[in-house]
Design an enzyme around this catalytic site. Structure first.
Site, short mmCIF file in Angstrom:
data_model
loop_
_atom_site.label_atom_id
_atom_site.label_comp_id
_atom_site.label_asym_id
_atom_site.label_seq_id
_atom_site.Cartn_x
_atom_site.Cartn_y
_atom_site.Cartn_z
N GLY A 90 0.79 -1.24 0.00
CA GLY A 90 0.00 0.00 0.00
C GLY A 90 0.82 1.28 0.00
CB SER A 91 4.32 2.18 -0.77
OG SER A 91 4.51 1.76 -2.09
CG MET B 186 -1.37 -7.47 -6.76
SD MET B 186 -0.77 -6.43 -8.12
CE MET B 186 0.33 -7.58 -8.94
CG LEU C 212 -11.18 -5.21 -11.06
CD1 LEU C 212 -10.97 -3.71 -11.12
CD2 LEU C 212 -11.96 -5.60 -9.80
CG ASN D 62 -3.94 -0.48 -12.49
OD1 ASN D 62 -3.73 -0.71 -11.29
ND2 ASN D 62 -3.32 -1.17 -13.45
CG HIS E 141 1.07 -2.16 -15.52
ND1 HIS E 141 0.69 -3.38 -14.99
CD2 HIS E 141 2.03 -2.42 -16.45
CE1 HIS E 141 1.39 -4.34 -15.58
NE2 HIS E 141 2.20 -3.79 -16.48
CG LEU F 190 -4.54 -7.23 -18.01
CD1 LEU F 190 -5.10 -7.00 -16.62
CD2 LEU F 190 -3.84 -8.58 -18.11
CG ASP F 191 -2.08 -4.40 -17.10
OD1 ASP F 191 -2.70 -3.90 -16.15
OD2 ASP F 191 -1.39 -5.42 -16.98
C1 GAR Z 1 3.39 -1.04 -7.50
O1 GAR Z 1 4.67 -1.12 -8.05
C2 GAR Z 1 2.35 -1.05 -8.60
O2 GAR Z 1 2.78 -0.39 -9.78
C3 GAR Z 1 2.19 -2.52 -8.85
O3 GAR Z 1 2.26 -3.12 -7.58
C4 GAR Z 1 3.05 -2.32 -6.73
C5 GAR Z 1 2.24 -2.02 -5.50
O4 GAR Z 1 3.01 -1.43 -4.50
N1 GAR Z 1 0.96 -2.80 -9.50
C6 GAR Z 1 0.78 -3.83 -10.33
O5 GAR Z 1 1.65 -4.63 -10.58
C7 GAR Z 1 -0.61 -3.92 -10.94
N2 GAR Z 1 -0.62 -4.88 -12.00
P1 GAR Z 1 2.30 -0.74 -3.28
O6 GAR Z 1 1.32 -1.76 -2.70
O7 GAR Z 1 3.40 -0.44 -2.31
O8 GAR Z 1 1.61 0.50 -3.77
#
Ligand code: GAR
Length: 208
Positions: A12-13, A90, A93, A107, A109, A144-145
């Protein structure tokens, strides 16, 4: 005052970066809730400490994607969302979910889309010999993406980079870019034409 609902699956950063920016920059918006599909997601603790409503919709408790997404949508609806922000969420949907919140889901990515959709983006960028990598904020569509691009951040891929070093470099850029992009959306500063999103004030949508 716009309501933002943030969906997470883990650390969740990016959610933290958005919450901090929303508060310190006094946006005309609030993070109404943080929702996770994993009960043990570390980011839930931060949201709780901040007094933000949290909810868990554990995907393992639902027999189908449709059932999970229906409960997720009902949970999100309780917070009257203007914008749903996927921040390390992750789960794929379903089209029904995406249609229900049309152009209200965004989102981040960790690649320069349309390159490297899906998982393991940093490893694949290194293995491909890419000299640049980065992250993309985009609207979520059924593809997707691949939804319309709101902003992109680029970083160099350095000799000797590992998945860990490259992902850390990209992540620090994500923390700068995602709050900016979310703020643009809640302020109504973006226009979309033929699938291309532009900032109406001409602000750069590329973070270098
Ligand atoms: C982030 O790097 C984000 O871009 C990626 O997961 C990480 C989450 O970090 N998202 C994906 O891969 C989506 N397909 P966080 O939980 O610290 O924000």
């Amino acid at each position: 005052m716009k309501n933002i609902v943030i969906l997470i699956s883990g650390r969740g950063s990016n959610m933290e970066a958005i919450v901090r920016a929303c508060t310190t920059e006094s946006w005309d918006a609030r993070v109404a809730a943080v929702v996770s599909n994993r009960p043990q997601a570390a980011g839930l603790a931060f949201a709780n400490e901040r007094g933000i409503a949290t909810a868990v919709v554990d995907h393992k408790a639902y027999p189908t994607r449709d059932a999970f997404d229906a409960e997720l949508a009902a949970t999100i609806d309780r917070f009257a969302p203007d914008l749903i922000v996927l921040a390390g969420f992750m789960r794929l949907l379903t089209p029904a979910f995406i249609q229900r919140f049309h152009r209200r889901i965004v989102n981040i990515h960790p690649s320069l889309l349309p390159a490297f959709t899906g998982l393991d983006t940093h490893r694949r960028a290194i293995e491909t010999g890419c000299k640049v990598a980065g992250a993309t904020v985009h609207y979520v569509t059924e593809d997707l993406d691949n939804g319309p691009i709101v902003a992109q951040a680029i970083v160099p891929v350095l000799p000797g980079d590992t998945e860990a070093t490259l992902s850390a470099r990209v992540l620090s850029r994500e923390h700068q870019m995602y709050p900016r992009a979310v703020q643009w959306i809640v302020q109504g500063l973006l226009r979309e034409e033929n699938g291309v999103v532009t900032h109406i004030g001409g602000e750069s949508q590329l973070l270098t």
